[in-house]
Design an enzyme around this catalytic site. Sequence first.
Site, short mmCIF file in Angstrom:
data_model
loop_
_atom_site.label_atom_id
_atom_site.label_comp_id
_atom_site.label_asym_id
_atom_site.label_seq_id
_atom_site.Cartn_x
_atom_site.Cartn_y
_atom_site.Cartn_z
N TYR A 100 -8.07 6.82 5.10
CA TYR A 100 -8.90 6.46 6.24
C TYR A 100 -8.12 6.48 7.55
O TYR A 100 -8.55 5.93 8.55
CB TYR A 100 -9.53 5.08 6.02
CG TYR A 100 -10.38 5.05 4.78
CD1 TYR A 100 -11.62 5.67 4.75
CD2 TYR A 100 -9.93 4.42 3.63
CE1 TYR A 100 -12.38 5.67 3.61
CE2 TYR A 100 -10.69 4.41 2.48
CZ TYR A 100 -11.91 5.04 2.48
OH TYR A 100 -12.68 5.03 1.34
N CYS A 136 -1.27 14.56 -8.20
CA CYS A 136 -1.35 16.03 -8.12
C CYS A 136 -2.61 16.49 -7.39
O CYS A 136 -3.01 17.64 -7.50
CB CYS A 136 -1.27 16.68 -9.50
SG CYS A 136 0.28 16.36 -10.34
N ASP A 137 -3.26 15.62 -6.69
CA ASP A 137 -4.42 15.96 -5.88
C ASP A 137 -3.92 16.35 -4.49
O ASP A 137 -3.01 15.71 -3.94
CB ASP A 137 -5.37 14.75 -5.79
CG ASP A 137 -6.71 15.11 -5.20
OD1 ASP A 137 -6.73 15.67 -4.09
OD2 ASP A 137 -7.75 14.84 -5.84
N TYR A 165 -5.06 -5.99 1.23
CA TYR A 165 -6.14 -5.24 0.61
C TYR A 165 -5.67 -3.95 -0.07
O TYR A 165 -6.44 -3.27 -0.70
CB TYR A 165 -7.23 -4.90 1.64
CG TYR A 165 -7.98 -6.13 2.07
CD1 TYR A 165 -8.82 -6.78 1.18
CD2 TYR A 165 -7.82 -6.65 3.34
CE1 TYR A 165 -9.49 -7.92 1.55
CE2 TYR A 165 -8.49 -7.79 3.72
CZ TYR A 165 -9.33 -8.43 2.82
OH TYR A 165 -9.99 -9.55 3.19
#
Length: 195
Positions: A100, A136-137, A165
Amino acid sequence: MASSIAVMLNWTLVFIVTKSFGMMNVTFGSDVTFWIFAVCMAIATTFTALKVPETKGKNACTIGVTVHSKTEILDEDGTIQQVKYYINDGIFGCFCDVAYGRDVGIPKILSQRQTSTEDSEIPENLLKCSIWGQSCDGIDKICNNLLLPNINLGDVLLFPNMGAYSIVLACNFNGFPIANVLHYADHETLKILNG
């Protein structure tokens, strides 16, 4: 636990206000009802300002990860131009807010050959590098365009001020377990916690 208690208290108070507002409005009128809630809010704000310790800028959560592999990109004469480090966590784990847009900053290096981050001397030859997660993404990039020394496999990278968080939003993507939590408090923090 503390966030659970805060959420439960918040929704309990919302329920009380919702149930009592209509009855108070009929009994006392809108002016008195709003003044009653304004006084309650002033008391709550005063209590918070006087009794709840400030946490801004405090190190609430440090994430420590291990470098488990790396790829060195060499130029034609064999000199290391760039290094990709792969760690045992990623954006599907404790670094989920990187997806984000959060900047995690420059990690502190805890080498296997030293006992603390204060023992380290910064070498003069810094390498352009990036840090990647374990999944591995292609989107599992923790940070890019850093200048760090050549880090050894097994060394630990410390990311301070990651926030409470980070572990809450972690998941078991690709079967990787969620990180273990180790609780640590320095003397100053213990004094605050013990009152």
